[in-house]
Design a protein around this motif. Sequence first.
Motif, short mmCIF file in Angstrom:
data_model
loop_
_atom_site.label_atom_id
_atom_site.label_comp_id
_atom_site.label_asym_id
_atom_site.label_seq_id
_atom_site.Cartn_x
_atom_site.Cartn_y
_atom_site.Cartn_z
N ARG A 149 0.84 -1.21 0.00
CA ARG A 149 0.00 0.00 0.00
C ARG A 149 0.87 1.25 0.00
O ARG A 149 0.62 2.21 -0.74
CB ARG A 149 -0.92 -0.02 1.22
CG ARG A 149 -1.90 1.13 1.27
CD ARG A 149 -2.96 0.93 2.36
NE ARG A 149 -2.41 0.72 3.68
CZ ARG A 149 -2.12 1.69 4.55
NH1 ARG A 149 -2.34 2.94 4.24
NH2 ARG A 149 -1.63 1.39 5.74
N PHE A 150 1.93 1.25 0.79
CA PHE A 150 2.86 2.39 0.86
C PHE A 150 3.52 2.62 -0.49
O PHE A 150 3.52 3.73 -1.02
CB PHE A 150 3.92 2.15 1.94
CG PHE A 150 5.00 3.18 1.95
CD1 PHE A 150 4.79 4.41 2.54
CD2 PHE A 150 6.23 2.90 1.36
CE1 PHE A 150 5.80 5.37 2.54
CE2 PHE A 150 7.23 3.86 1.35
CZ PHE A 150 7.01 5.09 1.95
N LEU A 151 4.10 1.56 -1.07
CA LEU A 151 4.81 1.73 -2.34
C LEU A 151 3.87 2.10 -3.48
O LEU A 151 4.24 2.89 -4.36
CB LEU A 151 5.60 0.46 -2.67
CG LEU A 151 6.82 0.21 -1.79
CD1 LEU A 151 7.44 -1.14 -2.12
CD2 LEU A 151 7.83 1.33 -1.93
N ALA A 152 2.66 1.56 -3.47
CA ALA A 152 1.68 1.93 -4.50
C ALA A 152 1.35 3.42 -4.39
O ALA A 152 1.29 4.13 -5.41
CB ALA A 152 0.42 1.08 -4.37
N GLY A 153 1.15 3.91 -3.18
CA GLY A 153 0.87 5.33 -2.98
C GLY A 153 2.03 6.22 -3.38
O GLY A 153 1.84 7.25 -4.04
N MET A 154 3.24 5.82 -3.01
CA MET A 154 4.42 6.61 -3.37
C MET A 154 4.66 6.60 -4.87
O MET A 154 5.04 7.62 -5.45
CB MET A 154 5.65 6.09 -2.61
CG MET A 154 5.56 6.27 -1.10
SD MET A 154 5.38 7.99 -0.58
CE MET A 154 7.08 8.52 -0.60
N ASP B 184 2.16 11.02 -10.69
CA ASP B 184 1.37 12.24 -10.82
C ASP B 184 2.28 13.45 -10.99
O ASP B 184 2.02 14.33 -11.82
CB ASP B 184 0.47 12.43 -9.60
CG ASP B 184 -0.65 11.42 -9.52
OD1 ASP B 184 -0.91 10.70 -10.51
OD2 ASP B 184 -1.27 11.33 -8.43
N HIS B 185 3.34 13.50 -10.19
CA HIS B 185 4.28 14.62 -10.30
C HIS B 185 4.96 14.62 -11.68
O HIS B 185 5.09 15.67 -12.31
CB HIS B 185 5.33 14.55 -9.18
CG HIS B 185 6.28 15.70 -9.20
ND1 HIS B 185 5.90 16.98 -8.90
CD2 HIS B 185 7.60 15.75 -9.50
CE1 HIS B 185 6.94 17.78 -9.02
NE2 HIS B 185 7.98 17.06 -9.38
N HIS B 186 5.36 13.45 -12.15
CA HIS B 186 5.99 13.35 -13.46
C HIS B 186 5.05 13.86 -14.54
O HIS B 186 5.44 14.62 -15.42
CB HIS B 186 6.42 11.90 -13.73
CG HIS B 186 7.09 11.73 -15.05
ND1 HIS B 186 6.80 10.71 -15.91
CD2 HIS B 186 8.04 12.47 -15.68
CE1 HIS B 186 7.53 10.82 -16.99
NE2 HIS B 186 8.29 11.88 -16.88
#
Length: 162
Positions: free
Chosen positions: A142-147, A153-155
């Motif tokens: 869950r953490f890695l998917a969110g990161m 999104d930033h890219h």
Amino acid sequence: MYRARESERDRLREEIVNLMRSYSVEAQHVGQAFAQRHGLHPTDLQALIAVMHAEGRGDPLTPGRLGEALGLSSGATTAVIDRLERSGHLRRTRESADRRVVHLRYGAPGMALAMQFFRPLGERTDVVMADFDDAELATVHRFLAGMTQALSDHHRDVRSDG
């Protein structure tokens, strides 16, 4: 601007970011070693990863979608695909009712090279993950998917600004 972290949570968050940065750099080094060993351009490696991920999702890429994913013109995308097809890393297939639609698949010779190169890394990561129970792995996932989504999104945002 980053400043000194006061709480244990802040220090842990900073260390996680530093570890993720280190992981990213090491992953790039491993990818570059694979590319150099097999005479691939950096863009070729990015293309192979994109094709592999799309295949893994069950949604193979078309040349147009690959070009969009890599930010390449159609001519540059065709050049990448041609190089990868000649070297056996990639193959073009026509799988839909519309025979004009081309899908990109990982080629068997290229897959064999990748398996040989990356198998030891897979074994090492299996050892690390064996130390985590299912609930911990779900949290890490869950953490890695969110990161990853935040980075993606930033890219997208910085690509559209330029």
